[in-house]
Design a protein around this motif. Sequence first.
Motif, PDB file in Angstrom:
ATOM      1  N   THR A   1       8.937   6.080   8.340  1.00 33.09           N
ATOM      2  CA  THR A   1       8.063   5.955   7.182  1.00 33.09           C
ATOM      3  C   THR A   1       8.765   6.436   5.913  1.00 33.09           C
ATOM      4  O   THR A   1       8.657   5.823   4.837  1.00 33.09           O
ATOM      5  CB  THR A   1       6.767   6.756   7.423  1.00 33.09           C
ATOM      6  OG1 THR A   1       6.172   6.295   8.624  1.00 33.09           O
ATOM      7  CG2 THR A   1       5.804   6.597   6.260  1.00 33.09           C
TER       8      THR A   1
ATOM      9  N   THR B   1       2.570   8.346  11.564  1.00 34.57           N
ATOM     10  CA  THR B   1       1.962   7.015  11.413  1.00 34.57           C
ATOM     11  C   THR B   1       1.138   6.692  12.658  1.00 34.57           C
ATOM     12  O   THR B   1       1.562   6.963  13.771  1.00 34.57           O
ATOM     13  CB  THR B   1       3.062   5.959  11.236  1.00 34.57           C
ATOM     14  OG1 THR B   1       3.866   6.338  10.127  1.00 34.57           O
ATOM     15  CG2 THR B   1       2.493   4.577  10.993  1.00 34.57           C
TER      16      THR B   1
ATOM     17  N   ASP C   1       5.981  -0.903   9.645  1.00 31.58           N
ATOM     18  CA  ASP C   1       6.289   0.482  10.041  1.00 31.58           C
ATOM     19  C   ASP C   1       5.457   0.805  11.278  1.00 31.58           C
ATOM     20  O   ASP C   1       4.234   0.918  11.204  1.00 31.58           O
ATOM     21  CB  ASP C   1       5.940   1.406   8.869  1.00 31.58           C
ATOM     22  CG  ASP C   1       6.205   2.857   9.223  1.00 31.58           C
ATOM     23  OD1 ASP C   1       6.869   3.114  10.251  1.00 31.58           O
ATOM     24  OD2 ASP C   1       5.753   3.727   8.447  1.00 31.58           O
TER      25      ASP C   1
HETATM   26 MG    MG Z   1       5.782   7.140  10.364  1.00 35.31          MG
END
Ligand code: MG
Lengths: 166, 642
Positions: free
Chosen positions: A17, A35, A58
């Motif tokens: 990220t 994430t 992502d």
């Molecule tokens: Mg991440």
Amino acid sequence: MIQKKICMIGASGVGKTSLISKFVHSMFSDKYLTTVGVKIDKKTVAVDGAEVMLMIWDLEGDDDYQRLQTSYLRGSSGYLLVADGTRQITLDQAIEIQGRVTAAIGPVPFLLALNKADLVSQWEIDQSRVDDLTARGWKSFKTSAKEGAGVEEAFVELSRQMIQPP
Amino acid sequence: MQRAARDPTEEFEELRRLLLSREREQLRDLKDRLSDKERRSQDIASVLPEAVKMSRERGEQLSNALRPAVEGSIVDSIEKRPEIFVEALHPIIGPIVRKSVAESLRRLLQSFNQSLEHTFSWRGLKWRWEAVRTGRSFAEVVMLRSLVYRVEQLFLIHRETSLSLLHVTSDPTVSKDSDMVAGMLSAIQDFARDSFATGEDSALEEFRVGELQVWIVPGRHAYLAAVIRGNPPRELRPALEETIDTVHVLKGTALAAFAGDASVFESLRPELELALRAQYAETKKEGKSTRAWIVILLIAALATAWLILALRNQSRWKDFLHRLKEQPGLVVTEARKGWFGQSEVRGLRDASAPDPAGIAREAKLNPDRIDFQWNDYLALDSASVKRRFEQRFSVPDQTRVAINHGVLEITGSVPYEWLDRVRREATLIPGIKSVAETEASIVYDPELARKRFEAQFGLLDTVNAVVANGVLTLTGEASHRWLVRARAAATTLPGITSLNDRVIDLDQRAFDQSKSIIESAFVYFLTDKDDIATEGFAALSRLPDEIRRCEKSAKQIGLDVTLEIQGYADAIGTETRNADLRQRRANKVRDFLVSCGFEPAHLKPLGVEQPFTPVPGDKATPEQAQRRAAFKVVTQPATPAP
Ligand SMILES: [Mg+2]
Ligand SMILES: Nc1nc2c(ncn2[C@@H]2O[C@H](COP(=O)(O)OP(=O)(O)OP(=O)(O)O)[C@@H](O)[C@H]2O)c(=O)[nH]1
């Protein structure tokens, strides 16, 4: 303009990220927000005079690579395999994951990003291991999402490989 | 052997003929086929379809080879004979265009209806308040509140790569990043599929986000994601499925081969835009429609009314300009119609020309709204000259005038006095060079003729003058001088053709009187003497005054007078003596008159031989009567005084 989907793949906390954030928004934060699921960003890069719009997925990093959700990978033209240079194990996980990804979507261009290059004192990964991988045809970059080194280059190089005729 | 004697070459030839005659035949046939163009064409024609089919099965090579030629010939053909393509394509394009236009119109009318409805209703007011409260535009509130459903956005998304191929939206201001949305939509589906392990074939069909729904309509290579506000009917799905099918029919190959370049799908935009449907709440459908129609009709009526007014105004204006131009003495050089403000007219105006404001009124235009700017000029056209003449000389009823090349022609019956003035003054008018009146019959007013006579000769109290039918009748009495003048000149006056003179000549009468008094006077003498008898003195004393009177009146009537003094004697005595006596007696009277102051030249004493003829009634005795002197007035025209 050519569009390409790419994925950020690697163990959790390696800085996937953060790399996107640096590349797309030129921002970096020391705060760690893991994430969940998937997050998509986009960025246009110029490669050898051509423009490519990257749709950057992502993915949630999971240390248990058995659970890799391959459905998000479908349609990817390439991916960035990210490892944390300060944690030797993340490289092993990356290699493992690479095999599973190839099994799921076939051989597509990818790059190995050895991240957190700024943390020199905590660096764990042996250069010899990296050289082994290079010998196997892997291309790797040392990157720092914090300081920006190697980030742009990694994405541009991946883009170049993706648009090269097979 | 006889045979061995033969030439070996010949034999070989023979052998060849025997062995290969069939093959040679075939060879010749083949050669024929190859060299004969027509036959070769026939052969190729028979295998071509099969060959094309096979080639296509093997790959794109044939298409690639043919493409430039086919494309070239199509372009060429379109350039040279576009009508062929127009005709060929018309059945396809025509309905599409019609459908699209009809759809647009339908939507337009619908939204127009809507706006009207909301502008005038209680609900409309409520919505306005809501717009104020929420900071949204009124249109937005109306749209949201009256919306049944609306397909606001459509994403065409490549299944494999999750990349956005095309994005259309009903509201151009909403331009969310379609690429990201496409990615996330795919991710959501992937997530759902993975999470619930439903398998590849079953897919997320729809989900709800607040007031929005997202419908996923799958296709083989790409799927549609429709973002819908409100409550769409079930029938919407087949419509969207039709759209995605169409997309695949039109761009199937491109979709299969998609490698990141979405520009080829831009041509699908109209297709997708057709799927941006909407439906609005339609309560009181009739009423709304009626209201819209009423407003449309009202507007149309107003427009028509305005048009009619404008046209009428325009035609009046034209008529007005026409009238102005027709008018002698007015020259319009510039005219501008002001539709809303003052109109403007510029030009030249002769002083005799009628008032343009009056002409405007005749043309039913308001002269106050016309700005006139006239410059003076002298019009020399016949009509203007005539008008100028008429303004100066009011033309009598029976009289006709015309202007002909600068000549004033007068006809009809014309009063003399008017004509007289015209004769004197007409040529003072610009444009009149001369006057022609030979065709005119001049009429004289008797009273005016009499007045003229009076003015000319001075009216005496003693004379009365009357004119009738051109005859001047004079009565009364007047001096000789006046009478002579009047007689000589009366008929030269206009309106007097002859003179009926019944006037008494006063001077003549005085002369006649004096003459008769003098000629009846006698002076008696004593017998045989030249001494005047006593009775004679009485007569003699009155004589000088009378003679003076006579001379005076004679002078008035233009005569010189000589007084003959006749001396008589009676028959007694000798003739010689008597002759002397007669002369002496006449001389005696003459001497007396001379002593009274008379000119001797005007006195003529004569002795008269024959006896005096007594006057009847004379009282004197006959003898006495013979001893006398008598008088005779002799006149001769006066010699003009030096
Ligand atoms: Mg991440
Ligand atoms: N010093 C340094 N720290 C980094 C770098 N990259 C990432 N970090 C830190 O590493 C932590 C994890 O980074 P993330 O980018 O969230 O890692 P991730 O791979 O996205 O993790 P998951 O989303 O959980 O899979 C964060 O606290 C970052 O600040 C780097 O290049 N240098």
